[in-house]
Design a protein around this motif. Structure first.
Motif, PDB file in Angstrom:
ATOM      1  N   LEU A 162     -52.397  -7.264  10.655  1.00 46.98           N
ATOM      2  CA  LEU A 162     -51.820  -7.319  11.942  1.00 46.98           C
ATOM      3  C   LEU A 162     -50.919  -6.044  12.105  1.00 46.98           C
ATOM      4  O   LEU A 162     -50.369  -5.629  13.045  1.00 46.98           O
ATOM      5  CB  LEU A 162     -50.734  -8.666  12.270  1.00 46.98           C
ATOM      6  CG  LEU A 162     -49.871  -8.841  13.362  1.00 46.98           C
ATOM      7  CD1 LEU A 162     -50.982  -8.772  14.728  1.00 46.98           C
ATOM      8  CD2 LEU A 162     -49.216 -10.092  13.218  1.00 46.98           C
ATOM      9  N   GLN A 163     -49.909  -5.840  10.944  1.00 40.10           N
ATOM     10  CA  GLN A 163     -49.077  -4.676  11.115  1.00 40.10           C
ATOM     11  C   GLN A 163     -49.891  -3.254  11.257  1.00 40.10           C
ATOM     12  O   GLN A 163     -49.363  -2.678  12.053  1.00 40.10           O
ATOM     13  CB  GLN A 163     -48.403  -4.572   9.678  1.00 40.10           C
ATOM     14  CG  GLN A 163     -47.269  -3.610   9.753  1.00 40.10           C
ATOM     15  CD  GLN A 163     -46.173  -4.202  10.859  1.00 40.10           C
ATOM     16  OE1 GLN A 163     -45.547  -5.271  10.926  1.00 40.10           O
ATOM     17  NE2 GLN A 163     -45.794  -2.963  11.565  1.00 40.10           N
ATOM     18  N   ARG A 164     -51.032  -3.079  10.707  1.00 42.24           N
ATOM     19  CA  ARG A 164     -51.747  -2.007  11.133  1.00 42.24           C
ATOM     20  C   ARG A 164     -52.102  -1.953  12.286  1.00 42.24           C
ATOM     21  O   ARG A 164     -52.018  -0.864  13.114  1.00 42.24           O
ATOM     22  CB  ARG A 164     -53.047  -1.872   9.953  1.00 42.24           C
ATOM     23  CG  ARG A 164     -53.790  -0.530   9.971  1.00 42.24           C
ATOM     24  CD  ARG A 164     -54.540  -0.540   8.942  1.00 42.24           C
ATOM     25  NE  ARG A 164     -55.931  -1.493   8.957  1.00 42.24           N
ATOM     26  CZ  ARG A 164     -56.070  -2.268   7.898  1.00 42.24           C
ATOM     27  NH1 ARG A 164     -55.328  -2.234   6.958  1.00 42.24           N
ATOM     28  NH2 ARG A 164     -56.773  -3.193   8.142  1.00 42.24           N
ATOM     29  N   GLU A 165     -52.467  -2.853  12.998  1.00 39.18           N
ATOM     30  CA  GLU A 165     -53.062  -2.789  14.382  1.00 39.18           C
ATOM     31  C   GLU A 165     -51.762  -2.801  15.276  1.00 39.18           C
ATOM     32  O   GLU A 165     -51.852  -2.032  16.363  1.00 39.18           O
ATOM     33  CB  GLU A 165     -54.118  -4.268  14.577  1.00 39.18           C
ATOM     34  CG  GLU A 165     -55.417  -4.137  14.218  1.00 39.18           C
ATOM     35  CD  GLU A 165     -56.070  -2.898  14.694  1.00 39.18           C
ATOM     36  OE1 GLU A 165     -56.199  -2.753  15.975  1.00 39.18           O
ATOM     37  OE2 GLU A 165     -56.597  -2.281  14.066  1.00 39.18           O
ATOM     38  N   LEU A 185     -51.560  -0.043  23.986  1.00 41.36           N
ATOM     39  CA  LEU A 185     -52.654  -1.063  24.316  1.00 41.36           C
ATOM     40  C   LEU A 185     -52.266  -2.575  23.870  1.00 41.36           C
ATOM     41  O   LEU A 185     -51.361  -2.673  23.116  1.00 41.36           O
ATOM     42  CB  LEU A 185     -53.885  -0.676  23.593  1.00 41.36           C
ATOM     43  CG  LEU A 185     -54.575   0.687  23.911  1.00 41.36           C
ATOM     44  CD1 LEU A 185     -55.612   1.090  22.990  1.00 41.36           C
ATOM     45  CD2 LEU A 185     -54.993   0.704  25.543  1.00 41.36           C
ATOM     46  N   SER A 186     -53.026  -3.579  24.327  1.00 42.18           N
ATOM     47  CA  SER A 186     -52.590  -4.947  24.433  1.00 42.18           C
ATOM     48  C   SER A 186     -53.099  -5.467  22.888  1.00 42.18           C
ATOM     49  O   SER A 186     -54.089  -4.931  22.533  1.00 42.18           O
ATOM     50  CB  SER A 186     -53.274  -5.837  25.359  1.00 42.18           C
ATOM     51  OG  SER A 186     -52.601  -5.622  26.698  1.00 42.18           O
ATOM     52  N   LEU A 187     -52.209  -6.452  22.345  1.00 38.80           N
ATOM     53  CA  LEU A 187     -52.811  -6.964  21.266  1.00 38.80           C
ATOM     54  C   LEU A 187     -52.517  -8.603  21.560  1.00 38.80           C
ATOM     55  O   LEU A 187     -51.437  -9.113  21.913  1.00 38.80           O
ATOM     56  CB  LEU A 187     -51.934  -6.585  20.251  1.00 38.80           C
ATOM     57  CG  LEU A 187     -51.868  -7.321  18.716  1.00 38.80           C
ATOM     58  CD1 LEU A 187     -53.330  -7.035  18.360  1.00 38.80           C
ATOM     59  CD2 LEU A 187     -50.861  -6.718  17.589  1.00 38.80           C
ATOM     60  N   SER A 188     -53.379  -9.515  21.336  1.00 38.34           N
ATOM     61  CA  SER A 188     -53.471 -10.820  21.594  1.00 38.34           C
ATOM     62  C   SER A 188     -53.610 -11.344  20.041  1.00 38.34           C
ATOM     63  O   SER A 188     -54.413 -10.900  19.234  1.00 38.34           O
ATOM     64  CB  SER A 188     -54.427 -11.431  22.290  1.00 38.34           C
ATOM     65  OG  SER A 188     -54.106 -10.709  23.647  1.00 38.34           O
ATOM     66  N   GLN A 246     -66.600 -12.368  18.773  1.00 35.44           N
ATOM     67  CA  GLN A 246     -66.969 -11.358  19.729  1.00 35.44           C
ATOM     68  C   GLN A 246     -66.925 -10.059  19.376  1.00 35.44           C
ATOM     69  O   GLN A 246     -67.967  -9.046  19.902  1.00 35.44           O
ATOM     70  CB  GLN A 246     -66.242 -11.691  21.172  1.00 35.44           C
ATOM     71  CG  GLN A 246     -66.618 -12.956  21.529  1.00 35.44           C
ATOM     72  CD  GLN A 246     -66.044 -13.337  23.170  1.00 35.44           C
ATOM     73  OE1 GLN A 246     -65.366 -12.078  23.557  1.00 35.44           O
ATOM     74  NE2 GLN A 246     -66.292 -14.079  23.529  1.00 35.44           N
ATOM     75  N   ARG A 247     -66.145  -9.263  18.780  1.00 31.66           N
ATOM     76  CA  ARG A 247     -66.137  -7.708  18.439  1.00 31.66           C
ATOM     77  C   ARG A 247     -65.602  -7.872  17.216  1.00 31.66           C
ATOM     78  O   ARG A 247     -64.971  -8.690  16.375  1.00 31.66           O
ATOM     79  CB  ARG A 247     -65.073  -7.253  19.305  1.00 31.66           C
ATOM     80  CG  ARG A 247     -65.149  -7.237  20.809  1.00 31.66           C
ATOM     81  CD  ARG A 247     -64.313  -6.350  21.409  1.00 31.66           C
ATOM     82  NE  ARG A 247     -62.992  -6.247  20.892  1.00 31.66           N
ATOM     83  CZ  ARG A 247     -61.939  -6.049  21.848  1.00 31.66           C
ATOM     84  NH1 ARG A 247     -61.757  -5.763  23.030  1.00 31.66           N
ATOM     85  NH2 ARG A 247     -60.593  -6.297  21.306  1.00 31.66           N
ATOM     86  N   GLY A 248     -66.189  -6.744  16.402  1.00 31.00           N
ATOM     87  CA  GLY A 248     -65.826  -6.426  14.848  1.00 31.00           C
ATOM     88  C   GLY A 248     -64.569  -6.101  14.647  1.00 31.00           C
ATOM     89  O   GLY A 248     -63.807  -6.402  13.441  1.00 31.00           O
ATOM     90  N   SER A 249     -63.587  -5.653  15.776  1.00 28.76           N
ATOM     91  CA  SER A 249     -62.353  -5.507  15.434  1.00 28.76           C
ATOM     92  C   SER A 249     -61.362  -6.689  15.561  1.00 28.76           C
ATOM     93  O   SER A 249     -60.369  -6.778  14.990  1.00 28.76           O
ATOM     94  CB  SER A 249     -61.707  -4.265  16.509  1.00 28.76           C
ATOM     95  OG  SER A 249     -61.941  -4.866  17.775  1.00 28.76           O
ATOM     96  N   ASN A 250     -62.088  -7.718  15.826  1.00 26.40           N
ATOM     97  CA  ASN A 250     -61.228  -9.013  15.981  1.00 26.40           C
ATOM     98  C   ASN A 250     -61.100  -9.494  14.653  1.00 26.40           C
ATOM     99  O   ASN A 250     -62.593  -9.544  13.666  1.00 26.40           O
ATOM    100  CB  ASN A 250     -61.777 -10.040  16.966  1.00 26.40           C
ATOM    101  CG  ASN A 250     -61.871  -9.679  18.530  1.00 26.40           C
ATOM    102  OD1 ASN A 250     -61.010  -8.645  18.841  1.00 26.40           O
ATOM    103  ND2 ASN A 250     -62.573 -10.195  19.253  1.00 26.40           N
ATOM    104  N   ASN A 309     -56.461  -4.564  21.282  1.00 27.81           N
ATOM    105  CA  ASN A 309     -56.978  -4.090  22.657  1.00 27.81           C
ATOM    106  C   ASN A 309     -57.542  -5.220  23.418  1.00 27.81           C
ATOM    107  O   ASN A 309     -58.474  -4.804  24.007  1.00 27.81           O
ATOM    108  CB  ASN A 309     -57.787  -2.969  22.350  1.00 27.81           C
ATOM    109  CG  ASN A 309     -58.277  -2.018  23.530  1.00 27.81           C
ATOM    110  OD1 ASN A 309     -57.360  -2.129  24.421  1.00 27.81           O
ATOM    111  ND2 ASN A 309     -59.153  -1.315  23.556  1.00 27.81           N
ATOM    112  N   THR A 310     -56.662  -6.440  23.411  1.00 30.97           N
ATOM    113  CA  THR A 310     -57.307  -7.472  24.366  1.00 30.97           C
ATOM    114  C   THR A 310     -56.143  -8.170  25.001  1.00 30.97           C
ATOM    115  O   THR A 310     -55.258  -8.280  24.632  1.00 30.97           O
ATOM    116  CB  THR A 310     -57.908  -8.768  23.376  1.00 30.97           C
ATOM    117  OG1 THR A 310     -58.901  -8.022  22.575  1.00 30.97           O
ATOM    118  CG2 THR A 310     -58.548  -9.947  24.212  1.00 30.97           C
TER     119      THR A 310
END
Length: 169
Positions: A22-25, A34-37, A71-75, A91-92
């Motif tokens: 979370l901190q890295r993202e 960019l959004s973070l959810s 859904q996505r590998g980055s999630n 990025n969501t």
């Protein structure tokens, strides 16, 4: 290092790795605006049939369902607490996060969870809390977690399964 980042029961990220990711993202997405959810999911056993499965087996089944909804590998899917899971959605935006929460909710509710054809809604109660933000220097990743926890607390107030979305204060 893998042992320090993976929950031994569910084989998904543990809370330590969740915080690190979370901190890295947060830092990366702040740089690009960019959004973070964040989605938090709480599982409450209603009348689990331990004749068929143990609590650990139920949690592993839920993990498998959540893994398919990622859904996505980055999630990132993580075990947040004993009966809580989290999904970081880099990025969501809020609308897409709500759609993912709906997919999770529907997938969990539609799954047969035991050999005796019980549906999950007979065994579990689910509450989802989520939030979305564009990271900035005015707020922190911990505030994102806090907002998602408030949303989850509100969702848990209802007797039935519920999704609550809150924005940053």
């Amino acid at each position: 290092m893998r042992l320090a980042s993976v929950d031994s029961l569910t084989q998904i990220a543990n809370r330590y790795y969740f915080d690190e990711y979370l901190q890295r993202e947060w830092n990366r997405l702040q740089k690009y605006q960019l959004s973070l959810s964040l989605i938090l999911l709480d599982v409450k056993l209603i009348k689990a049939d331990y004749e068929y499965l143990s609590l650990d087996q139920y949690l592993c089944q839920i993990t498998d369902i959540l893994r398919k909804c990622k859904q996505r590998g980055s999630n990132l899917l993580a075990r947040f607490d004993e009966r809580q899971f989290a999904m970081i959605l880099p990025n969501t935006q809020a609308e897409a996060a709500l759609q993912i929460a709906d997919v999770i909710f529907s997938a969990v509710k539609a799954t047969d969870t035991t050999d005796n054809d019980s549906k999950s809604d007979e065994l579990f109660s689910f509450s989802l809390g989520l939030t979305s933000v564009i990271p900035s220097s005015g707020i922190s990743a911990n505030q994102l977690i806090s907002t998602a926890e408030k949303a989850l607390s509100q969702a848990k107030l209802s007797a039935s399964d519920r999704i609550v979305f809150l924005t940053q204060d």
